[in-house]
Write a protein that holds these residues in place. Sequence first.
Motif, PDB file in Angstrom:
ATOM      1  N   SER A  99      -5.543  12.030   5.310  1.00 24.90           N
ATOM      2  CA  SER A  99      -6.911  12.466   5.020  1.00 24.90           C
ATOM      3  C   SER A  99      -7.850  11.264   5.079  1.00 24.90           C
ATOM      4  O   SER A  99      -7.407  10.113   5.062  1.00 24.90           O
ATOM      5  N   GLY A 100      -9.149  11.539   5.112  1.00 23.65           N
ATOM      6  CA  GLY A 100     -10.138  10.461   5.140  1.00 23.65           C
ATOM      7  C   GLY A 100      -9.997   9.525   3.948  1.00 23.65           C
ATOM      8  O   GLY A 100     -10.051   8.302   4.094  1.00 23.65           O
ATOM      9  N   GLY A 101      -9.785  10.097   2.770  1.00 22.47           N
ATOM     10  CA  GLY A 101      -9.646   9.271   1.560  1.00 22.47           C
ATOM     11  C   GLY A 101      -8.395   8.408   1.632  1.00 22.47           C
ATOM     12  O   GLY A 101      -8.406   7.238   1.239  1.00 22.47           O
ATOM     13  N   GLN A 102      -7.299   8.999   2.142  1.00 30.00           N
ATOM     14  CA  GLN A 102      -6.058   8.218   2.282  1.00 30.00           C
ATOM     15  C   GLN A 102      -6.244   7.091   3.295  1.00 30.00           C
ATOM     16  O   GLN A 102      -5.762   5.977   3.098  1.00 30.00           O
ATOM     17  N   ARG A 103      -6.946   7.393   4.370  1.00 30.01           N
ATOM     18  CA  ARG A 103      -7.186   6.351   5.372  1.00 30.01           C
ATOM     19  C   ARG A 103      -7.992   5.204   4.794  1.00 30.01           C
ATOM     20  O   ARG A 103      -7.732   4.043   5.090  1.00 30.01           O
ATOM     21  N   GLN A 104      -8.997   5.550   3.982  1.00 34.77           N
ATOM     22  CA  GLN A 104      -9.810   4.470   3.410  1.00 34.77           C
ATOM     23  C   GLN A 104      -8.955   3.627   2.455  1.00 34.77           C
ATOM     24  O   GLN A 104      -9.135   2.426   2.351  1.00 34.77           O
ATOM     25  N   ARG A 105      -7.994   4.259   1.792  1.00 36.90           N
ATOM     26  CA  ARG A 105      -7.081   3.493   0.933  1.00 36.90           C
ATOM     27  C   ARG A 105      -6.204   2.550   1.768  1.00 36.90           C
ATOM     28  O   ARG A 105      -5.927   1.417   1.372  1.00 36.90           O
ATOM     29  N   VAL A 106      -5.782   3.028   2.939  1.00 38.95           N
ATOM     30  CA  VAL A 106      -5.015   2.149   3.836  1.00 38.95           C
ATOM     31  C   VAL A 106      -5.885   0.962   4.260  1.00 38.95           C
ATOM     32  O   VAL A 106      -5.432  -0.192   4.264  1.00 38.95           O
ATOM     33  N   ALA A 107      -7.147   1.261   4.576  1.00 37.68           N
ATOM     34  CA  ALA A 107      -8.056   0.178   4.988  1.00 37.68           C
ATOM     35  C   ALA A 107      -8.222  -0.843   3.856  1.00 37.68           C
ATOM     36  O   ALA A 107      -8.299  -2.050   4.100  1.00 37.68           O
ATOM     37  N   ILE A 108      -8.239  -0.352   2.631  1.00 30.49           N
ATOM     38  CA  ILE A 108      -8.377  -1.268   1.484  1.00 30.49           C
ATOM     39  C   ILE A 108      -7.079  -2.073   1.305  1.00 30.49           C
ATOM     40  O   ILE A 108      -7.117  -3.285   1.074  1.00 30.49           O
ATOM     41  N   ALA A 109      -5.927  -1.406   1.455  1.00 28.68           N
ATOM     42  CA  ALA A 109      -4.643  -2.123   1.358  1.00 28.68           C
ATOM     43  C   ALA A 109      -4.582  -3.223   2.412  1.00 28.68           C
ATOM     44  O   ALA A 109      -4.150  -4.351   2.152  1.00 28.68           O
ATOM     45  N   ARG A 110      -5.032  -2.898   3.607  1.00 27.64           N
ATOM     46  CA  ARG A 110      -5.022  -3.881   4.689  1.00 27.64           C
ATOM     47  C   ARG A 110      -5.948  -5.055   4.362  1.00 27.64           C
ATOM     48  O   ARG A 110      -5.625  -6.211   4.607  1.00 27.64           O
ATOM     49  N   ALA A 111      -7.117  -4.724   3.782  1.00 26.60           N
ATOM     50  CA  ALA A 111      -8.055  -5.793   3.430  1.00 26.60           C
ATOM     51  C   ALA A 111      -7.472  -6.699   2.344  1.00 26.60           C
ATOM     52  O   ALA A 111      -7.678  -7.905   2.345  1.00 26.60           O
ATOM     53  N   LEU A 112      -6.706  -6.100   1.430  1.00 24.63           N
ATOM     54  CA  LEU A 112      -6.146  -6.892   0.327  1.00 24.63           C
ATOM     55  C   LEU A 112      -4.929  -7.708   0.741  1.00 24.63           C
ATOM     56  O   LEU A 112      -4.547  -8.652   0.036  1.00 24.63           O
ATOM     57  N   ALA A 113      -4.310  -7.328   1.873  1.00 21.61           N
ATOM     58  CA  ALA A 113      -3.050  -7.954   2.264  1.00 21.61           C
ATOM     59  C   ALA A 113      -3.159  -9.466   2.341  1.00 21.61           C
ATOM     60  O   ALA A 113      -2.239 -10.188   1.958  1.00 21.61           O
ATOM     61  N   SER A 114      -4.286  -9.946   2.817  1.00 22.29           N
ATOM     62  CA  SER A 114      -4.436 -11.393   2.983  1.00 22.29           C
ATOM     63  C   SER A 114      -4.810 -12.112   1.698  1.00 22.29           C
ATOM     64  O   SER A 114      -5.096 -13.302   1.715  1.00 22.29           O
ATOM     65  N   ARG A 115      -4.860 -11.349   0.607  1.00 18.60           N
ATOM     66  CA  ARG A 115      -5.247 -11.896  -0.705  1.00 18.60           C
ATOM     67  C   ARG A 115      -6.605 -12.596  -0.666  1.00 18.60           C
ATOM     68  O   ARG A 115      -6.724 -13.789  -0.989  1.00 18.60           O
ATOM     69  N   PRO A 116      -7.607 -11.823  -0.246  1.00 18.07           N
ATOM     70  CA  PRO A 116      -8.942 -12.409  -0.141  1.00 18.07           C
ATOM     71  C   PRO A 116      -9.557 -12.635  -1.505  1.00 18.07           C
ATOM     72  O   PRO A 116      -9.060 -12.139  -2.514  1.00 18.07           O
ATOM     73  N   ARG A 117     -10.651 -13.371  -1.540  1.00  9.61           N
ATOM     74  CA  ARG A 117     -11.399 -13.560  -2.790  1.00  9.61           C
ATOM     75  C   ARG A 117     -12.719 -12.818  -2.759  1.00  9.61           C
ATOM     76  O   ARG A 117     -13.392 -12.679  -3.755  1.00  9.61           O
ATOM     77  N   LEU A 118     -13.083 -12.387  -1.544  1.00  7.39           N
ATOM     78  CA  LEU A 118     -14.356 -11.686  -1.410  1.00  7.39           C
ATOM     79  C   LEU A 118     -14.174 -10.475  -0.497  1.00  7.39           C
ATOM     80  O   LEU A 118     -13.602 -10.590   0.586  1.00  7.39           O
TER      81      LEU A 118
END
Length: 274
Positions: free
Chosen positions: A149-168
């Motif tokens: 679903s769209g909401g699940q996809r956005q969660r995947v996008a957030i997981a991907r963004a967090l993978a690199s352990r960003p600070r911003l």
Amino acid sequence: MTLLEFDHVSKIYSVRGAGQIKALDDVSFTLESGQTIGLVGQSGSGKSTIAKILTQLEVPSSGEVRLDGAPIPRRGAGLRSYRQQLRMVFQDPFASLNPYHSIRYHVERPLRLDDVVPASETEAEVRRLLERVRLDADAVIDRRPHELSGGQRQRVAIARALASRPRLLIADEPVSMLDVSLRLGVLNLLADLQREEGLGVLYITHDLATARHFSDEIMVLNQGRVVERGPADDVILRPQDPYTQELRAASPDPEKHFAAASGSGRTETLGGSL
Ligand SMILES: Nc1ncnc2c1ncn2[C@@H]1O[C@H](COP(=O)(O)OP(=O)(O)OP(=O)(O)O)[C@@H](O)[C@H]1O
Ligand SMILES: [Mg+2]
């Protein structure tokens, strides 16, 4: 500690046949570590141009952007490290994921590129990240984006963004393309992650009500200029600038309150103001 700094940044786009557009006009602001700034302003006010400069899709025409006091590196190891520290969640969870690749692939890629964990731990880390955004890793890891679903996809996008352990994290209208019933869940998730990981967040939105609820401070852009900035409640409830007052008057429900509970996985519903 100051994480991000815009120092007198202007951006002029040259458009063939239409002359020049001043998208940002002498913009200065700072974002502290662990702080969430809501960036609001009507369409065309320059919000995404700030995001594009941060993700290096555009370069400023003048002025300087600094992360931890250092200008954005243009190449080499410095650039790689900058990109690791600053990640983006886009508006469109349909376009930002590659339809031909599995969810595993999407989350694994930044782990490998940024050497976040040893190769033997990649699978476990992908699962941890998926669980972190409250997805059932077993259920989604081998699926492709169109099977979510769209909401699940956005969660995947957030997981991907967090993978690199960003600070911003830069979130440009992260929920505006989602069904209203899913929006609050994704925003609450972002707020939880922000708190738990001490992330700085630039939350770009048209929506004053969620900007107020999810931000420490709000910054208002009008025609490329910062017209107001301050604690979220002050800016939304007691706007000083005439443009902010107009924006507030045009907003359906700027004083709306949201249930504070989050992370419970329950379905929150929200009226049309989002
Ligand atoms: N690549 C580009 N070339 C020329 N003009 C551009 C380009 N990108 C943006 N602009 C112009 O710059 C101005 C600011 O655009 P920007 O996308 O930053 O606004 P925004 O606040 O994000 O708007 P929205 O809320 O609709 O997303 C607009 O006038 C826009 O048309
Ligand atoms: Mg935009």
